[in-house]
Enzyme design. Sequence first.
Site, PDB file in Angstrom:
ATOM      1  N   LYS A 127     -30.795  24.960  -5.992  1.00 61.73           N
ATOM      2  CA  LYS A 127     -31.030  26.038  -6.966  1.00 61.73           C
ATOM      3  C   LYS A 127     -31.876  26.881  -6.360  1.00 61.73           C
ATOM      4  O   LYS A 127     -31.640  28.291  -6.369  1.00 61.73           O
ATOM      5  CB  LYS A 127     -31.805  25.762  -8.278  1.00 61.73           C
ATOM      6  CG  LYS A 127     -32.317  26.661  -9.050  1.00 61.73           C
ATOM      7  CD  LYS A 127     -33.006  26.248 -10.533  1.00 61.73           C
ATOM      8  CE  LYS A 127     -34.177  25.461 -10.156  1.00 61.73           C
ATOM      9  NZ  LYS A 127     -35.260  25.993  -9.612  1.00 61.73           N
ATOM     10  N   THR A 128     -33.055  26.573  -5.687  1.00 66.23           N
ATOM     11  CA  THR A 128     -34.014  27.503  -4.835  1.00 66.23           C
ATOM     12  C   THR A 128     -33.134  28.070  -3.624  1.00 66.23           C
ATOM     13  O   THR A 128     -33.424  29.178  -3.495  1.00 66.23           O
ATOM     14  CB  THR A 128     -35.055  26.765  -4.393  1.00 66.23           C
ATOM     15  OG1 THR A 128     -35.816  26.019  -5.688  1.00 66.23           O
ATOM     16  CG2 THR A 128     -36.089  27.512  -3.719  1.00 66.23           C
ATOM     17  N   ASP A 182     -35.761  32.384 -12.459  1.00 70.16           N
ATOM     18  CA  ASP A 182     -35.628  31.149 -12.125  1.00 70.16           C
ATOM     19  C   ASP A 182     -35.880  29.957 -13.149  1.00 70.16           C
ATOM     20  O   ASP A 182     -36.917  30.590 -14.308  1.00 70.16           O
ATOM     21  CB  ASP A 182     -36.790  30.732 -10.945  1.00 70.16           C
ATOM     22  CG  ASP A 182     -36.808  29.161 -10.512  1.00 70.16           C
ATOM     23  OD1 ASP A 182     -35.431  28.582 -10.563  1.00 70.16           O
ATOM     24  OD2 ASP A 182     -37.572  28.764  -9.946  1.00 70.16           O
ATOM     25  N   GLU A 183     -35.499  28.746 -13.295  1.00 68.72           N
ATOM     26  CA  GLU A 183     -35.753  28.018 -14.494  1.00 68.72           C
ATOM     27  C   GLU A 183     -35.596  28.579 -15.896  1.00 68.72           C
ATOM     28  O   GLU A 183     -36.555  28.599 -16.744  1.00 68.72           O
ATOM     29  CB  GLU A 183     -37.196  27.393 -14.306  1.00 68.72           C
ATOM     30  CG  GLU A 183     -37.354  26.748 -12.922  1.00 68.72           C
ATOM     31  CD  GLU A 183     -36.640  25.262 -12.999  1.00 68.72           C
ATOM     32  OE1 GLU A 183     -35.989  24.921 -13.848  1.00 68.72           O
ATOM     33  OE2 GLU A 183     -36.922  24.453 -12.075  1.00 68.72           O
ATOM     34  N   GLN A 243     -31.386  20.414 -18.375  1.00 72.64           N
ATOM     35  CA  GLN A 243     -32.700  20.058 -18.032  1.00 72.64           C
ATOM     36  C   GLN A 243     -33.605  20.786 -19.059  1.00 72.64           C
ATOM     37  O   GLN A 243     -34.829  20.748 -18.694  1.00 72.64           O
ATOM     38  CB  GLN A 243     -32.929  20.213 -16.720  1.00 72.64           C
ATOM     39  CG  GLN A 243     -32.129  19.353 -15.674  1.00 72.64           C
ATOM     40  CD  GLN A 243     -32.673  19.237 -14.281  1.00 72.64           C
ATOM     41  OE1 GLN A 243     -33.828  18.983 -13.871  1.00 72.64           O
ATOM     42  NE2 GLN A 243     -31.936  19.878 -13.443  1.00 72.64           N
ATOM     43  N   ARG A 294     -33.562  11.913 -11.023  1.00 70.91           N
ATOM     44  CA  ARG A 294     -34.729  11.984 -10.256  1.00 70.91           C
ATOM     45  C   ARG A 294     -34.410  11.190  -8.990  1.00 70.91           C
ATOM     46  O   ARG A 294     -34.958  11.203  -7.874  1.00 70.91           O
ATOM     47  CB  ARG A 294     -36.164  11.677 -10.631  1.00 70.91           C
ATOM     48  CG  ARG A 294     -36.592  12.447 -11.957  1.00 70.91           C
ATOM     49  CD  ARG A 294     -36.548  13.618 -11.433  1.00 70.91           C
ATOM     50  NE  ARG A 294     -35.537  14.481 -12.155  1.00 70.91           N
ATOM     51  CZ  ARG A 294     -35.018  15.657 -11.702  1.00 70.91           C
ATOM     52  NH1 ARG A 294     -35.692  16.340 -10.723  1.00 70.91           N
ATOM     53  NH2 ARG A 294     -33.921  16.193 -11.826  1.00 70.91           N
TER      54      ARG A 294
END
Length: 687
Positions: free
Chosen positions: A49-50, A240-241, A271, A642
């Site tokens: 994503k980043t 973002d997010e 998420q 994770r």
Amino acid sequence: MSHEYVLKPFAPEIRLNIDYPRELNEQQLAAVTALPGPALVIAGAGSGKTRTLTYRVAYLIEQGIPADRILLLTFTNKAAGEMMRRVTDLLGHELRALWGGTFHSIGARILRLHADTLGYQKDFTILDRDDAKDLIKTGMADAKFDKKDKHFPKPDVLNEIFSLAANTHQTVEELVDGRFSYFAQFAAEIADQQKRYHARKRATNGMDFDDLLALWLKLMQEHADIREHYQRRFQFILVDEYQDTNKLQGDLIDMLAARHKNVMVVGDDAQSIYAWRGANFANILDFPKRYPGAKVFKIETNYRSTPEILNVANAAIAANVNQFAKELTPARKSSVKPALVQCHDAGQQAAFIAQRALELREEGVSLNNIAVLYRSHFHALELQLELTRQQIPFSITSGLRFFEQAHIKDATAYLKFVANPKDEVSFKRLVQLIPGIGGKGAEKLFYSFTTNRAMPDTSDRMLDKNPAMTATTAEQPATSNQQLATALQACTRAVPKKAAVPWAQFVATISQLEADSTRRNAAKMLRLVMDAGYDDYLKETYDNYERRLDEIQQLAEFAYQFGSVEEFLTQLALLTNVEAEDDPADDSEKIKLSTIHQAKGLEFEVVFVIMLCDGLFPSGRSTESNDGEEEERRLFYVSITRAKNELYLCYPLMRGGFGASGVDSYQSPSRFLAEIPKTLLNEWNLR
């Protein structure tokens, strides 16, 4: 009028020598090189994503969009710093003109320029939480409402109510009616306190963190010239997010993007796990409805986990109805299946994790790359004991450590005081919970208490009266003779008049706690503390009182395994001391223990998810609504994703002392486990 730029795809004005097709996968490339217009990028866990966001910034710069026409919004300072660093690395130079940062930092920057428009001076103070609490206290003192009602919310709780009202666009009355219904009788008074708080902030030229967003939005809503200026300026907005934005943040983005519609929001609906903090899941879910014609890009290639772990993750989230359907696909080679580990009880679950961690260490896996994730703090109590017994180092990354939390220290202070009446720290902690008694009052009362205990009927005097009584007998803890309650009752003259009634209740509670039928049972003592009114104290003191209440109840259930109060307190002291030695600068190997909420965004080679039992995970309250259950399923999905190499899903069938009776009882495996095809898991039965 400011000059407006139009994105000219594939006609670059600035060459950065970035080979986008080589450095990005197909899905990332499609999002990075998207044409102008609204775009929703659903970036699955571990999908880069980043990377996608930073390359999008570089691509816009390469297409001739000036950096100061781009707005990049993130949630944390850490994320903002990381994003800006990556952009700098990619471009080969720092991009000072880019408007990048957290929502609050951008809000502060804009308000510094226009504060006078809202009646503030530009040198306004930004209040932290303690500053805000002090202002609320002042407003409460000025209001002169009946302070004798001990159930009125304290400043910390009022601050949380005001904050949630701002971020969810609800009135205080609406919020109290829903989330804080136990304060319904005070709804009008709470609304009045909110008005006083806002007025005092303005009078002192201060803004709290919520104001940085609320007043930013107000500025643009009420001043067309300022609104148009920023709508023209920010021609490309990147967020973002996005799944974690609340109603206020969502409205800000929509207003800023209203002119150009060049808004790209990046996130993962699967998420979205912060509804309790005010996050609005509808923001990401309804984005295509609010922006007709929006392009939806899905980035589903996962670079983190093995195919077997991703199969479980895809199955775990599939049952959610409200979601953008996606299928994480692996970039890594095949490995072992995740394990479904059935244990007899929490003790066996803890022993298994400790043993397996040592085996992994022998296999070359650093303890730093092993994580144990759980739904709530108290789920890891047995594990902390086991790791301590086996001298396996661990650190807790769940925010404030479990035994350092105020409500846990309050509850155990009752037990410590009854077990050791000379415990001055516990005595003072308890009496200062009583309204009207502060530090000096507690000091005075402790002196009075120790004086009264030294008077007739103490151990020495009893020996004088009855020589047949041995010193050993006399030194036994107070029992049904209720020596502590008697000594406390004798302190009444030293108690402030306004504290007389709660003091009498405190004495009655101690009397019950030191009785033979209670004194030897830590679990029973903790339950009595709750029944004696500490739950009311939690309500008025903490906005998250239900979680704190759950934790004390679970601490009571945990306590059933100990033979005496002293043994229970000894183990808690050992655990607390081990945790206190945890130095953030210490880089030695330690297993990571964390709530899932705190672990979001992290990754580990090996992950254990524990206490997967209905009522624990998902939590009992969450299953009362479909939205609540779906958020818990998303939390489960986050825990699974994770893991990089190995995943262990663990649950105990029995819970020692579970329930009010203190009798071991059967627990049903989490309903989420039943949704995963058994063929995807290796089943380990340790019973």
